[in-house]
Design a protein around this motif. Structure first.
Motif, PDB file in Angstrom:
ATOM      1  N   GLY A 181      36.654  28.334  30.029  1.00 19.83           N
ATOM      2  CA  GLY A 181      37.317  29.696  30.726  1.00 19.83           C
ATOM      3  C   GLY A 181      38.732  30.141  29.850  1.00 19.83           C
ATOM      4  O   GLY A 181      39.163  29.386  28.930  1.00 19.83           O
TER       5      GLY A 181
ATOM      6  N   CYS B 143      36.987  38.079  27.114  1.00 20.88           N
ATOM      7  CA  CYS B 143      35.305  38.154  27.296  1.00 20.88           C
ATOM      8  C   CYS B 143      34.552  38.116  26.742  1.00 20.88           C
ATOM      9  O   CYS B 143      33.261  37.250  26.834  1.00 20.88           O
ATOM     10  CB  CYS B 143      35.277  39.236  28.845  1.00 20.88           C
ATOM     11  SG  CYS B 143      36.101  39.388  29.754  1.00 20.88           S
TER      12      CYS B 143
ATOM     13  N   ASP C  40      35.355  31.987  33.543  1.00 15.59           N
ATOM     14  CA  ASP C  40      36.404  33.533  34.455  1.00 15.59           C
ATOM     15  C   ASP C  40      37.658  33.911  33.190  1.00 15.59           C
ATOM     16  O   ASP C  40      37.796  32.467  32.618  1.00 15.59           O
ATOM     17  CB  ASP C  40      36.407  32.482  35.428  1.00 15.59           C
ATOM     18  CG  ASP C  40      35.590  32.856  36.539  1.00 15.59           C
ATOM     19  OD1 ASP C  40      34.366  33.041  36.403  1.00 15.59           O
ATOM     20  OD2 ASP C  40      35.298  32.184  37.696  1.00 15.59           O
TER      21      ASP C  40
ATOM     22  N   SER D 202      40.880  35.318  34.125  1.00 21.02           N
ATOM     23  CA  SER D 202      42.370  35.638  34.669  1.00 21.02           C
ATOM     24  C   SER D 202      43.590  37.036  34.113  1.00 21.02           C
ATOM     25  O   SER D 202      43.580  36.549  32.776  1.00 21.02           O
ATOM     26  CB  SER D 202      42.555  34.601  35.304  1.00 21.02           C
ATOM     27  OG  SER D 202      42.052  33.854  35.967  1.00 21.02           O
TER      28      SER D 202
ATOM     29  N   GLN E 158      32.949  38.898  34.036  1.00 21.34           N
ATOM     30  CA  GLN E 158      33.987  37.829  33.848  1.00 21.34           C
ATOM     31  C   GLN E 158      35.354  37.683  34.247  1.00 21.34           C
ATOM     32  O   GLN E 158      36.012  36.469  34.335  1.00 21.34           O
ATOM     33  CB  GLN E 158      34.154  37.371  32.501  1.00 21.34           C
ATOM     34  CG  GLN E 158      32.988  36.520  31.791  1.00 21.34           C
ATOM     35  CD  GLN E 158      32.444  36.071  30.763  1.00 21.34           C
ATOM     36  OE1 GLN E 158      31.981  36.811  29.474  1.00 21.34           O
ATOM     37  NE2 GLN E 158      33.231  35.581  29.883  1.00 21.34           N
TER      38      GLN E 158
ATOM     39  N   VAL F 258      38.897  37.507  36.979  1.00 21.45           N
ATOM     40  CA  VAL F 258      38.711  37.281  37.634  1.00 21.45           C
ATOM     41  C   VAL F 258      40.711  37.954  38.012  1.00 21.45           C
ATOM     42  O   VAL F 258      41.078  37.916  37.116  1.00 21.45           O
ATOM     43  CB  VAL F 258      39.599  35.628  37.036  1.00 21.45           C
ATOM     44  CG1 VAL F 258      40.155  35.414  39.021  1.00 21.45           C
ATOM     45  CG2 VAL F 258      38.236  34.784  37.489  1.00 21.45           C
TER      46      VAL F 258
ATOM     47  N   LYS G 143      36.530  37.947  42.731  1.00 18.72           N
ATOM     48  CA  LYS G 143      36.998  36.836  42.208  1.00 18.72           C
ATOM     49  C   LYS G 143      38.793  36.987  42.334  1.00 18.72           C
ATOM     50  O   LYS G 143      39.069  37.574  41.509  1.00 18.72           O
ATOM     51  CB  LYS G 143      36.215  36.394  41.171  1.00 18.72           C
ATOM     52  CG  LYS G 143      35.037  35.545  41.524  1.00 18.72           C
ATOM     53  CD  LYS G 143      34.937  34.823  40.286  1.00 18.72           C
ATOM     54  CE  LYS G 143      33.558  34.566  39.825  1.00 18.72           C
ATOM     55  NZ  LYS G 143      33.119  33.600  38.662  1.00 18.72           N
TER      56      LYS G 143
ATOM     57  N   ASN H 222      42.824  35.015  41.449  1.00 19.89           N
ATOM     58  CA  ASN H 222      43.435  33.142  40.980  1.00 19.89           C
ATOM     59  C   ASN H 222      44.664  33.629  41.316  1.00 19.89           C
ATOM     60  O   ASN H 222      45.600  34.694  40.911  1.00 19.89           O
ATOM     61  CB  ASN H 222      43.185  33.959  39.553  1.00 19.89           C
ATOM     62  CG  ASN H 222      44.718  31.798  39.188  1.00 19.89           C
ATOM     63  OD1 ASN H 222      44.714  31.445  40.001  1.00 19.89           O
ATOM     64  ND2 ASN H 222      44.445  31.926  37.733  1.00 19.89           N
TER      65      ASN H 222
ATOM     66  N   THR I   9      39.768  32.230  45.488  1.00 20.44           N
ATOM     67  CA  THR I   9      38.927  31.371  44.573  1.00 20.44           C
ATOM     68  C   THR I   9      39.415  30.693  43.783  1.00 20.44           C
ATOM     69  O   THR I   9      39.343  29.533  43.777  1.00 20.44           O
ATOM     70  CB  THR I   9      37.863  32.540  42.977  1.00 20.44           C
ATOM     71  OG1 THR I   9      37.388  34.139  43.947  1.00 20.44           O
ATOM     72  CG2 THR I   9      36.584  32.198  42.567  1.00 20.44           C
TER      73      THR I   9
END
Ligand code: E4P
Length: 218
Positions: A24, A51, A57, A59, A83, A85, A107, A109, A128
């Motif tokens: 990620g 992505c 993932d 962020s 994908q 976050v 999701k 962060n 998450t």
């Protein structure tokens, strides 16, 4: 332990992806600015490009500081790609936004975490990921690794599902220490990841194997 790369540089993301070890990406407004990405549509297009390189993932950080702005921005980011976050700063409004996103199945962060108390709140809100910045703590003579240990142990006691994403990694020893402590993820600059490859005995050993091969095979 998952490996994320902490950059918005597409070439570096591709290089880590090509090694086959990338899980990620994390970005932040400073990293986006460093790549010269500015303006809403360019920023969104850049997240989409990231992505397309990685499978895990990615962020993407909100820049609003009030809960309604964070929610508005986060919903746009989350709709961009599955994908994505939504990265939200550790503030009172940030915690409210994380709670909202977690109830919506988006999701998150929780970023800019520097204490176990902050990490506890992020987990309670349903983040998450939680991102303790260990390098920035080391920079001010506070033991960042100790914070990772504290958070991993608190989350284990209560069975929180929030994943510990060790951030602000400066060097390969940070990565190894985080692995020993059971951090779920490390997000690192490319040079900290590639530094893990190095050992002088590997270089000397390979040189000798190749020299012996050449001697035997002419
Ligand atoms: C985390 O997601 C942050 O982007 C990052 O790790 C901050 O690192 P720095 O302290 O090197 O800026």
């Amino acid at each position: 332990m998952k490996f994320f790369i902490d950059t918005a540089n597409l070439a570096q993301i591709q290089e880590a992806q090509d090694m086959g070890i990338l899980d990620g990406v994390t970005t932040n407004p400073s990293l986006m600015a460093k790549e010269g990405i500015s303006g809403d549509s360019a920023v969104l297009a850049h997240y989409r490009a990231i992505c397309e390189i990685v499978e895990g993932d990615v962020s993407a950080e909100v820049i609003s500081t009030d809960v309604s702005g964070m929610i508005r921005e986060g919903e746009v980011l989350a709709a961009l790609h599955p994908q994505i976050v939504v990265k939200v700063p550790m503030t009172k409004d940030g915690i409210k936004a994380i709670r909202y996103f977690s109830q919506k199945g988006i999701k998150t962060n929780c970023t800019l975490v520097f204490s176990a108390g902050q990490a506890l709140l992020a987990a309670k809100a349903g983040a998450t990921y939680v991102s303790p910045f260990l390098g920035r703590l080391d920079d001010i003579s506070v033991d960042g690794i100790q914070l990772i240990e504290q958070i991993v142990s608190i989350y284990a006691i209560f069975g929180f599902s929030t994943m510990v994403l060790a951030a602000s990694i400066r060097h390969p020893l940070h990565i190894v220490k985080c692995a020993e402590l059971g951090a779920d993820v490390v997000t690192c600059p490319l040079n900290a990841i590639t530094a893990l490859l190095n050992h002088p005995l590997t270089d000397v050993g390979l040189e000798k194997f190749l020299a012996d091969y050449r001697k035997a095979n002419g």
